[in-house]
Motif scaffolding. Structure first.
Motif, PDB file in Angstrom:
ATOM      1  N   MET A 148      -5.617 -10.084 -41.802  1.00  0.00           N
ATOM      2  CA  MET A 148      -3.973  -9.183 -41.962  1.00  0.00           C
ATOM      3  C   MET A 148      -3.454  -8.675 -41.086  1.00  0.00           C
ATOM      4  O   MET A 148      -3.902  -7.650 -41.200  1.00  0.00           O
ATOM      5  N   ASP A 149      -2.597  -8.974 -40.538  1.00  0.00           N
ATOM      6  CA  ASP A 149      -1.444  -8.241 -39.147  1.00  0.00           C
ATOM      7  C   ASP A 149      -2.439  -7.035 -38.901  1.00  0.00           C
ATOM      8  O   ASP A 149      -3.136  -7.179 -38.175  1.00  0.00           O
ATOM      9  N   THR A 150      -1.805  -6.296 -37.918  1.00  0.00           N
ATOM     10  CA  THR A 150      -1.981  -5.133 -37.400  1.00  0.00           C
ATOM     11  C   THR A 150      -1.679  -4.579 -38.246  1.00  0.00           C
ATOM     12  O   THR A 150      -1.828  -4.009 -39.147  1.00  0.00           O
ATOM     13  N   LEU A 151      -3.023  -3.206 -37.539  1.00  0.00           N
ATOM     14  CA  LEU A 151      -2.782  -1.635 -38.523  1.00  0.00           C
ATOM     15  C   LEU A 151      -2.004  -1.151 -38.858  1.00  0.00           C
ATOM     16  O   LEU A 151      -1.843  -0.952 -39.884  1.00  0.00           O
ATOM     17  N   ALA A 152      -0.428  -1.040 -38.033  1.00  0.00           N
ATOM     18  CA  ALA A 152       0.385  -0.185 -38.540  1.00  0.00           C
ATOM     19  C   ALA A 152       1.018  -0.937 -39.846  1.00  0.00           C
ATOM     20  O   ALA A 152       1.652  -0.893 -41.178  1.00  0.00           O
ATOM     21  N   GLY A 153       1.174  -3.017 -39.401  1.00  0.00           N
ATOM     22  CA  GLY A 153       0.937  -3.476 -40.530  1.00  0.00           C
ATOM     23  C   GLY A 153       0.670  -2.961 -41.900  1.00  0.00           C
ATOM     24  O   GLY A 153       1.429  -3.295 -43.364  1.00  0.00           O
ATOM     25  N   PRO A 164      -5.768  10.436 -50.819  1.00  0.00           N
ATOM     26  CA  PRO A 164      -5.297  11.262 -50.238  1.00  0.00           C
ATOM     27  C   PRO A 164      -6.397  11.107 -48.746  1.00  0.00           C
ATOM     28  O   PRO A 164      -7.328  11.174 -49.372  1.00  0.00           O
ATOM     29  N   GLY A 165      -6.618  11.329 -47.167  1.00  0.00           N
ATOM     30  CA  GLY A 165      -7.844  11.182 -46.698  1.00  0.00           C
ATOM     31  C   GLY A 165      -8.293  10.303 -47.267  1.00  0.00           C
ATOM     32  O   GLY A 165      -9.447  10.194 -46.481  1.00  0.00           O
ATOM     33  N   GLY A 166      -8.148   8.869 -47.062  1.00  0.00           N
ATOM     34  CA  GLY A 166      -8.496   7.698 -47.866  1.00  0.00           C
ATOM     35  C   GLY A 166      -8.980   7.259 -46.687  1.00  0.00           C
ATOM     36  O   GLY A 166      -8.600   8.040 -45.074  1.00  0.00           O
ATOM     37  N   ARG A 167      -9.802   6.062 -45.982  1.00  0.00           N
ATOM     38  CA  ARG A 167      -9.996   5.395 -44.905  1.00  0.00           C
ATOM     39  C   ARG A 167      -9.583   3.843 -45.245  1.00  0.00           C
ATOM     40  O   ARG A 167      -9.667   2.832 -45.461  1.00  0.00           O
ATOM     41  N   LEU A 168      -9.151   3.648 -44.007  1.00  0.00           N
ATOM     42  CA  LEU A 168      -8.462   2.133 -43.227  1.00  0.00           C
ATOM     43  C   LEU A 168     -10.201   1.183 -43.101  1.00  0.00           C
ATOM     44  O   LEU A 168      -9.894   2.115 -41.119  1.00  0.00           O
ATOM     45  N   LEU A 169     -10.412   0.658 -42.815  1.00  0.00           N
ATOM     46  CA  LEU A 169     -11.636  -0.114 -42.297  1.00  0.00           C
ATOM     47  C   LEU A 169     -11.481  -1.529 -41.935  1.00  0.00           C
ATOM     48  O   LEU A 169     -10.970  -2.737 -42.042  1.00  0.00           O
ATOM     49  N   ALA A 170     -10.726  -1.699 -40.156  1.00  0.00           N
ATOM     50  CA  ALA A 170      -9.569  -3.300 -40.602  1.00  0.00           C
ATOM     51  C   ALA A 170     -10.781  -3.480 -39.244  1.00  0.00           C
ATOM     52  O   ALA A 170     -11.252  -3.079 -38.291  1.00  0.00           O
ATOM     53  N   MET A 171     -10.942  -4.491 -39.201  1.00  0.00           N
ATOM     54  CA  MET A 171     -12.206  -5.798 -38.366  1.00  0.00           C
ATOM     55  C   MET A 171     -10.924  -6.509 -37.130  1.00  0.00           C
ATOM     56  O   MET A 171      -9.949  -6.936 -37.375  1.00  0.00           O
ATOM     57  N   GLY A 186       0.892  10.912 -39.009  1.00  0.00           N
ATOM     58  CA  GLY A 186      -0.184  10.596 -40.362  1.00  0.00           C
ATOM     59  C   GLY A 186      -1.693  10.326 -40.222  1.00  0.00           C
ATOM     60  O   GLY A 186      -2.420  10.979 -40.921  1.00  0.00           O
ATOM     61  N   TRP A 187      -1.630   8.908 -39.297  1.00  0.00           N
ATOM     62  CA  TRP A 187      -2.755   7.931 -39.946  1.00  0.00           C
ATOM     63  C   TRP A 187      -3.123   8.835 -38.402  1.00  0.00           C
ATOM     64  O   TRP A 187      -3.390   8.011 -37.672  1.00  0.00           O
ATOM     65  N   LEU A 206     -14.524  -3.020 -35.596  1.00  0.00           N
ATOM     66  CA  LEU A 206     -14.378  -1.942 -36.265  1.00  0.00           C
ATOM     67  C   LEU A 206     -13.155  -0.657 -36.411  1.00  0.00           C
ATOM     68  O   LEU A 206     -14.314   0.029 -35.902  1.00  0.00           O
ATOM     69  N   VAL A 207     -12.343  -0.438 -36.972  1.00  0.00           N
ATOM     70  CA  VAL A 207     -11.358   0.122 -36.564  1.00  0.00           C
ATOM     71  C   VAL A 207     -11.174   1.771 -37.502  1.00  0.00           C
ATOM     72  O   VAL A 207     -10.956   0.469 -38.955  1.00  0.00           O
ATOM     73  N   VAL A 208     -11.418   2.348 -37.794  1.00  0.00           N
ATOM     74  CA  VAL A 208     -11.882   3.270 -38.391  1.00  0.00           C
ATOM     75  C   VAL A 208     -10.419   4.210 -38.473  1.00  0.00           C
ATOM     76  O   VAL A 208     -10.555   4.671 -37.771  1.00  0.00           O
ATOM     77  N   VAL A 209      -9.285   4.423 -39.727  1.00  0.00           N
ATOM     78  CA  VAL A 209      -7.710   4.924 -39.260  1.00  0.00           C
ATOM     79  C   VAL A 209      -8.367   5.995 -40.525  1.00  0.00           C
ATOM     80  O   VAL A 209      -8.219   5.074 -42.114  1.00  0.00           O
ATOM     81  N   THR A 210      -8.234   7.180 -41.162  1.00  0.00           N
ATOM     82  CA  THR A 210      -7.944   8.302 -42.065  1.00  0.00           C
ATOM     83  C   THR A 210      -6.424   8.226 -42.283  1.00  0.00           C
ATOM     84  O   THR A 210      -5.930   8.488 -41.403  1.00  0.00           O
ATOM     85  N   GLY A 211      -6.490   8.346 -44.063  1.00  0.00           N
ATOM     86  CA  GLY A 211      -5.147   8.292 -44.251  1.00  0.00           C
ATOM     87  C   GLY A 211      -4.384  10.276 -44.226  1.00  0.00           C
ATOM     88  O   GLY A 211      -5.340  10.451 -43.655  1.00  0.00           O
ATOM     89  N   PRO A 212      -2.890   9.638 -44.152  1.00  0.00           N
ATOM     90  CA  PRO A 212      -2.313  11.136 -44.179  1.00  0.00           C
ATOM     91  C   PRO A 212      -2.764  12.016 -45.670  1.00  0.00           C
ATOM     92  O   PRO A 212      -3.504  11.136 -46.508  1.00  0.00           O
TER      93      PRO A 212
END
Length: 212
Positions: A148-153, A164-171, A186-187, A206-212
């Motif tokens: 689904m979509d780009t990281l920003a999407g 807060p501080g949760g993680r997005l794990l995107a393949m 903030g991401w 695998l891209v691991v992105v931490t949220g604000p």
């Protein structure tokens, strides 16, 4: 109901893949049950463009399971999960992980409810909804969206679901330099990990992105 069986060689391919990924062979029976159900429903409802069960082993099951070392416990929202990928394989492999399968397509949601029931997955639930309409703010430790979509999407439609501080794990396929550069303020990228999926050609990260 007539017996629906998978073609010869599918079980062996899955068992070889699990062994190559150093995963427990005990995962094979529930994964094959899921694959059998997906193959049967797919003939009528077109849940996935991949028609060959042998290809599904690599591109659906093993590819989804490549994420499991990065998820052990907590809550995961799998956005736009389609027929339950990667959420259902992850729920099978990680019983301590609570998985919400977010999908707005009614046929796919019905399939997943049946799969969850047949597999007895007490740690998975189906939310028949668009990600942006899911009113569960800050309810999840982890977020994923495999196709689904780009990281920003992904963040735009589902970022509100992360604590807060949760993680997005995107393949992703190749290293997504441009997508990382366009992350909202903030991401922050925690890490980008090259993945090895048995039988899959091409790059996988695998891209691991931490949220604000």
């Amino acid at each position: 109901m007539t017996e629906h069986t998978l073609p010869a060689g599918v079980a062996d391919a899955l068992e070889r893949g699990l062994a190559a990924m150093q995963l427990d062979a005990a995962l094979a029976p529930p994964l094959l049950t899921y694959l059998t159900l997906l193959d049967r429903w797919n003939r009528t409802y077109n849940l996935t463009a991949i028609r060959d069960p042998l290809e599904m082993v690599t591109r659906h099951l093993l590819d989804s399971l490549a994420m499991q070392p990065f998820l052990e416990t907590g809550t995961l929202a799998d956005l736009g999960t389609g027929p339950g990928l990667p959420g259902i394989p992850l729920a099978i492999a990680r019983p301590q992980l609570q998985v919400t399968l977010v999908e707005s397509n009614g046929k796919k949601a019905r399939f997943m409810r049946e799969a969850v029931r047949q597999l007895g997955l007490g740690n998975a639930r189906v939310a028949e909804s668009r990600a942006e309409a899911l009113a569960e703010p800050a309810a999840y430790d982890h977020l994923t969206a495999r196709a689904m979509d780009t990281l920003a999407g992904i963040i735009r439609v589902g970022g509100h679901l992360l604590r807060p501080g949760g993680r997005l794990l995107a393949m992703k396929g190749v290293y997504p330099h441009d997508e990382i550069a366009q992350l909202p303020a903030g991401w922050v990228v925690e890490k980008v990990v090259p993945l090895s999926v048995p039988g899959l050609t091409g790059e996988r990260h695998l891209v691991v992105v931490t949220g604000p």
